[in-house]
Design a protein around this motif. Structure first.
Motif, PDB file in Angstrom:
ATOM      1  N   ALA A   1       0.504  15.698 -12.076  1.00  0.00           N
ATOM      2  CA  ALA A   1       0.776  14.972 -13.320  1.00  0.00           C
ATOM      3  C   ALA A   1       0.786  13.462 -13.086  1.00  0.00           C
ATOM      4  O   ALA A   1       0.220  12.696 -13.876  1.00  0.00           O
ATOM      5  N   ILE A   2       1.404  13.012 -11.996  1.00  0.00           N
ATOM      6  CA  ILE A   2       1.447  11.572 -11.751  1.00  0.00           C
ATOM      7  C   ILE A   2       0.075  11.054 -11.320  1.00  0.00           C
ATOM      8  O   ILE A   2      -0.307   9.918 -11.645  1.00  0.00           O
ATOM      9  N   LEU A   3      -0.704  11.880 -10.621  1.00  0.00           N
ATOM     10  CA  LEU A   3      -2.059  11.481 -10.250  1.00  0.00           C
ATOM     11  C   LEU A   3      -2.942  11.355 -11.492  1.00  0.00           C
ATOM     12  O   LEU A   3      -3.768  10.442 -11.592  1.00  0.00           O
ATOM     13  N   GLU A   4      -2.747  12.248 -12.441  1.00  0.00           N
ATOM     14  CA  GLU A   4      -3.507  12.155 -13.688  1.00  0.00           C
ATOM     15  C   GLU A   4      -3.078  10.928 -14.495  1.00  0.00           C
ATOM     16  O   GLU A   4      -3.917  10.233 -15.083  1.00  0.00           O
ATOM     17  N   LYS A   5      -1.783  10.647 -14.507  1.00  0.00           N
ATOM     18  CA  LYS A   5      -1.280   9.491 -15.260  1.00  0.00           C
ATOM     19  C   LYS A   5      -1.944   8.200 -14.797  1.00  0.00           C
ATOM     20  O   LYS A   5      -2.316   7.348 -15.608  1.00  0.00           O
ATOM     21  N   TYR A   6      -2.114   8.059 -13.479  1.00  0.00           N
ATOM     22  CA  TYR A   6      -2.726   6.857 -12.919  1.00  0.00           C
ATOM     23  C   TYR A   6      -4.235   7.013 -12.721  1.00  0.00           C
ATOM     24  O   TYR A   6      -4.856   6.126 -12.154  1.00  0.00           O
ATOM     25  N   ARG A   7      -4.779   8.137 -13.159  1.00  0.00           N
ATOM     26  CA  ARG A   7      -6.218   8.408 -13.144  1.00  0.00           C
ATOM     27  C   ARG A   7      -6.798   8.279 -11.720  1.00  0.00           C
ATOM     28  O   ARG A   7      -7.834   7.649 -11.499  1.00  0.00           O
ATOM     29  N   ILE A   8      -6.112   8.916 -10.773  1.00  0.00           N
ATOM     30  CA  ILE A   8      -6.540   8.846  -9.382  1.00  0.00           C
ATOM     31  C   ILE A   8      -7.657   9.860  -9.106  1.00  0.00           C
ATOM     32  O   ILE A   8      -7.506  11.052  -9.398  1.00  0.00           O
ATOM     33  N   ARG A   9      -8.748   9.365  -8.550  1.00  0.00           N
ATOM     34  CA  ARG A   9      -9.781  10.261  -8.033  1.00  0.00           C
ATOM     35  C   ARG A   9      -9.354  10.618  -6.601  1.00  0.00           C
ATOM     36  O   ARG A   9      -9.405   9.779  -5.705  1.00  0.00           O
ATOM     37  N   VAL A  10      -8.946  11.845  -6.418  1.00  0.00           N
ATOM     38  CA  VAL A  10      -8.358  12.238  -5.142  1.00  0.00           C
ATOM     39  C   VAL A  10      -9.435  12.435  -4.074  1.00  0.00           C
ATOM     40  O   VAL A  10     -10.641  12.374  -4.346  1.00  0.00           O
ATOM     41  N   HIS A  11      -8.993  12.675  -2.865  1.00  0.00           N
ATOM     42  CA  HIS A  11      -9.866  12.912  -1.718  1.00  0.00           C
ATOM     43  C   HIS A  11     -10.886  14.013  -2.066  1.00  0.00           C
ATOM     44  O   HIS A  11     -10.549  15.003  -2.716  1.00  0.00           O
ATOM     45  N   PRO A  12     -12.133  13.869  -1.625  1.00  0.00           N
ATOM     46  CA  PRO A  12     -13.177  14.851  -1.965  1.00  0.00           C
ATOM     47  C   PRO A  12     -12.844  16.289  -1.606  1.00  0.00           C
ATOM     48  O   PRO A  12     -13.339  17.223  -2.253  1.00  0.00           O
ATOM     49  N   CYS A  13     -11.998  16.506  -0.591  1.00  0.00           N
ATOM     50  CA  CYS A  13     -11.722  17.884  -0.177  1.00  0.00           C
ATOM     51  C   CYS A  13     -11.114  18.713  -1.301  1.00  0.00           C
ATOM     52  O   CYS A  13     -11.388  19.912  -1.420  1.00  0.00           O
TER      53      CYS A  13
ATOM     54  N   LEU B   1       2.685   6.195  -5.788  1.00  0.00           N
ATOM     55  CA  LEU B   1       2.831   6.033  -7.233  1.00  0.00           C
ATOM     56  C   LEU B   1       4.294   6.133  -7.657  1.00  0.00           C
ATOM     57  O   LEU B   1       4.715   5.469  -8.615  1.00  0.00           O
ATOM     58  N   TYR B   2       5.060   6.933  -6.943  1.00  0.00           N
ATOM     59  CA  TYR B   2       6.507   7.016  -7.196  1.00  0.00           C
ATOM     60  C   TYR B   2       7.157   5.646  -7.032  1.00  0.00           C
ATOM     61  O   TYR B   2       8.014   5.250  -7.831  1.00  0.00           O
ATOM     62  N   LEU B   3       6.755   4.907  -5.999  1.00  0.00           N
ATOM     63  CA  LEU B   3       7.309   3.565  -5.795  1.00  0.00           C
ATOM     64  C   LEU B   3       6.981   2.650  -6.973  1.00  0.00           C
ATOM     65  O   LEU B   3       7.821   1.851  -7.405  1.00  0.00           O
ATOM     66  N   LEU B   4       5.764   2.767  -7.488  1.00  0.00           N
ATOM     67  CA  LEU B   4       5.399   1.958  -8.655  1.00  0.00           C
ATOM     68  C   LEU B   4       6.266   2.339  -9.854  1.00  0.00           C
ATOM     69  O   LEU B   4       6.717   1.464 -10.611  1.00  0.00           O
ATOM     70  N   GLU B   5       6.499   3.640 -10.027  1.00  0.00           N
ATOM     71  CA  GLU B   5       7.322   4.113 -11.139  1.00  0.00           C
ATOM     72  C   GLU B   5       8.756   3.600 -11.017  1.00  0.00           C
ATOM     73  O   GLU B   5       9.423   3.342 -12.027  1.00  0.00           O
ATOM     74  N   GLU B   6       9.232   3.445  -9.787  1.00  0.00           N
ATOM     75  CA  GLU B   6      10.599   2.978  -9.557  1.00  0.00           C
ATOM     76  C   GLU B   6      10.725   1.463  -9.663  1.00  0.00           C
ATOM     77  O   GLU B   6      11.829   0.921  -9.571  1.00  0.00           O
ATOM     78  N   GLY B   7       9.609   0.777  -9.819  1.00  0.00           N
ATOM     79  CA  GLY B   7       9.650  -0.671  -9.989  1.00  0.00           C
ATOM     80  C   GLY B   7       9.592  -1.475  -8.713  1.00  0.00           C
ATOM     81  O   GLY B   7       9.905  -2.678  -8.711  1.00  0.00           O
ATOM     82  N   VAL B   8       9.190  -0.852  -7.611  1.00  0.00           N
ATOM     83  CA  VAL B   8       9.047  -1.581  -6.355  1.00  0.00           C
ATOM     84  C   VAL B   8       7.842  -2.511  -6.441  1.00  0.00           C
ATOM     85  O   VAL B   8       6.754  -2.109  -6.878  1.00  0.00           O
ATOM     86  N   SER B   9       8.007  -3.744  -6.022  1.00  0.00           N
ATOM     87  CA  SER B   9       6.932  -4.734  -6.097  1.00  0.00           C
ATOM     88  C   SER B   9       5.802  -4.384  -5.137  1.00  0.00           C
ATOM     89  O   SER B   9       6.041  -4.008  -3.983  1.00  0.00           O
ATOM     90  N   LEU B  10       4.568  -4.550  -5.603  1.00  0.00           N
ATOM     91  CA  LEU B  10       3.411  -4.249  -4.765  1.00  0.00           C
ATOM     92  C   LEU B  10       3.376  -5.090  -3.501  1.00  0.00           C
ATOM     93  O   LEU B  10       2.892  -4.636  -2.454  1.00  0.00           O
ATOM     94  N   ASN B  11       3.889  -6.311  -3.567  1.00  0.00           N
ATOM     95  CA  ASN B  11       3.824  -7.174  -2.388  1.00  0.00           C
ATOM     96  C   ASN B  11       4.800  -6.769  -1.287  1.00  0.00           C
ATOM     97  O   ASN B  11       4.830  -7.385  -0.219  1.00  0.00           O
ATOM     98  N   LYS B  12       5.596  -5.733  -1.536  1.00  0.00           N
ATOM     99  CA  LYS B  12       6.492  -5.211  -0.509  1.00  0.00           C
ATOM    100  C   LYS B  12       5.986  -3.896   0.105  1.00  0.00           C
ATOM    101  O   LYS B  12       6.571  -3.392   1.067  1.00  0.00           O
ATOM    102  N   ILE B  13       4.908  -3.368  -0.450  1.00  0.00           N
ATOM    103  CA  ILE B  13       4.426  -2.037  -0.048  1.00  0.00           C
ATOM    104  C   ILE B  13       3.247  -2.151   0.916  1.00  0.00           C
ATOM    105  O   ILE B  13       2.334  -2.949   0.708  1.00  0.00           O
ATOM    106  N   GLU B  14       3.282  -1.332   1.951  1.00  0.00           N
ATOM    107  CA  GLU B  14       2.161  -1.202   2.883  1.00  0.00           C
ATOM    108  C   GLU B  14       1.797   0.277   3.011  1.00  0.00           C
ATOM    109  O   GLU B  14       2.690   1.128   3.038  1.00  0.00           O
ATOM    110  N   LEU B  15       0.517   0.575   3.085  1.00  0.00           N
ATOM    111  CA  LEU B  15       0.075   1.927   3.391  1.00  0.00           C
ATOM    112  C   LEU B  15      -0.206   2.003   4.888  1.00  0.00           C
ATOM    113  O   LEU B  15      -0.919   1.150   5.427  1.00  0.00           O
TER     114      LEU B  15
END
Length: 322
Positions: free
Chosen positions: A210-222, A26-40
């Motif tokens: 805070a950033i996870l809440e901003k993007y409304r991320i449902r985190v890992h069940p653990c 999410l930090y990369l998205l905030e910095e303006g990095v294009s999604l087509n350059k990102i890999e998980l």
């Protein structure tokens, strides 16, 4: 060393499925990095096989996270995973496997070197030779996957990971910027520029949530069950309460590890057996049947990005003691 975050051609986020690696993406998205350059990139601890040491749900949760944002996820693993290395006796280290962009799987290594024996659990230590799970199943696997793909030659690649200084004094000393072990920029024929960045090293946990809440991320069940970190289900850093909780979720796998301690003559914790830890620990109160079932299955069936009609809730494991 520091450089322009937007100056790279590829961004490889080392993605465990946990809150910190999610925050890095999410930090990369905030910095303006294009999604087509990102890999998980997810290093699969159990070798893309039957769950042995890790959460069953983690692999598919990572795939669902990537799908939710429209970015590719590539898995890397040691053949046979944690279990094969744990039980290695007079044998070479296993090959490294990694997914390619065309959907196929490539392998490297495992054919050279002298046979060796492990036959012991990784131990709590600052040395990665002793705490071998991190180096053998994650760091080395990522490096091998980069080195053995020609697509990283002649371009600028940034590898990002989510270590935070709050987690340990050792992590607080990690460099925020440095060359990645796979870097080969001085080569005249096969130049490969790869930097390593830890953008959230100095973030407090509050900023992560805070950033996870901003993007409304449902985190890992653990996290909803009370875990403060999303590492392996049977992580060697776990305390008695975590092991007691793990036994509630996966009793058969816990018994398998308890039996292995006796066979190997080596405990996960140097001064206590897993059986002792399970008996003295108290399972997390937030564990309910729905979460237990979700975390112990291989298919994740909830939206990673919460719909607007659903309230985002801080998980029970947030700000919990390690």
């Amino acid at each position: 060393m520091q450089t322009d975050i937007l100056s790279y051609d590829k961004y490889l986020v080392q993605f465990s499925g946990g809150k910190d690696s999610s925050a890095v993406f999410l930090y990369l998205l905030e910095e303006g990095v294009s999604l087509n350059k990102i890999e998980l990139w997810h290093q699969d601890i159990d070798g893309c096989g039957v769950a042995f040491f890790d959460w069953k749900i983690t692999r598919n949760y990572c795939r669902c996270f990537a799908h939710a944002f429209g970015v590719p996820l590539y898995l890397q693993w040691k053949e046979g995973g944690f279990q094969r290395e744990l039980l290695r006796k007079n044998a070479r280290t296993a090959p490294t496997c990694f997914e390619l962009t065309d959907g196929t799987v490539a392998c490297s290594g495992g054919k050279r070197g002298n046979p060796g024996t492990r036959m012991k659990f990784p131990q709590l230590s600052g040395s990665l030779r002793t705490r071998w799970c991190s180096a053998y199943l994650k760091i080395d696997v990522c490096t091998a996957a980069i080195v053995n793909q020609s697509r990283f030659k002649g371009c600028r690649t940034l590898v990002l990971s989510g270590e935070r200084g709050e987690e340990s004094p050792q992590r607080a000393r990690y460099a925020i910027w440095e060359r990645d072990p796979s870097d080969l920029r001085e080569s005249l024929k096969n130049a490969r520029l790869v930097d390593r960045h830890r953008p959230i090293r100095d973030w407090p946990e509050k900023k992560v949530w805070a950033i996870l809440e901003k993007y409304r991320i449902r985190v890992h069940p653990c996290y909803y069950m009370g875990w403060s970190r999303c590492s392996c289900l049977f992580c060697i850093f776990g305390n008695a309460d975590q092991y007691a909780s793990a036994a509630c979720i996966e009793p058969l796998r816990m018994q398998q590890l308890i039996d292995l301690e006796q066979v190997l003559g080596c405990t996960v914790k140097r001064n206590k057996t897993l059986l002792d830890l399970c008996k003295t620990g108290r399972p997390y109160a937030a564990i309910d049947e729905q979460l237990r079932v979700l975390s112990s299955q291989e298919y994740y069936d909830l939206p990673v990005i919460m719909p607007s009609c659903e309230k985002w809730i801080l998980p029970a494991g947030a700000f919990a003691k390690k």
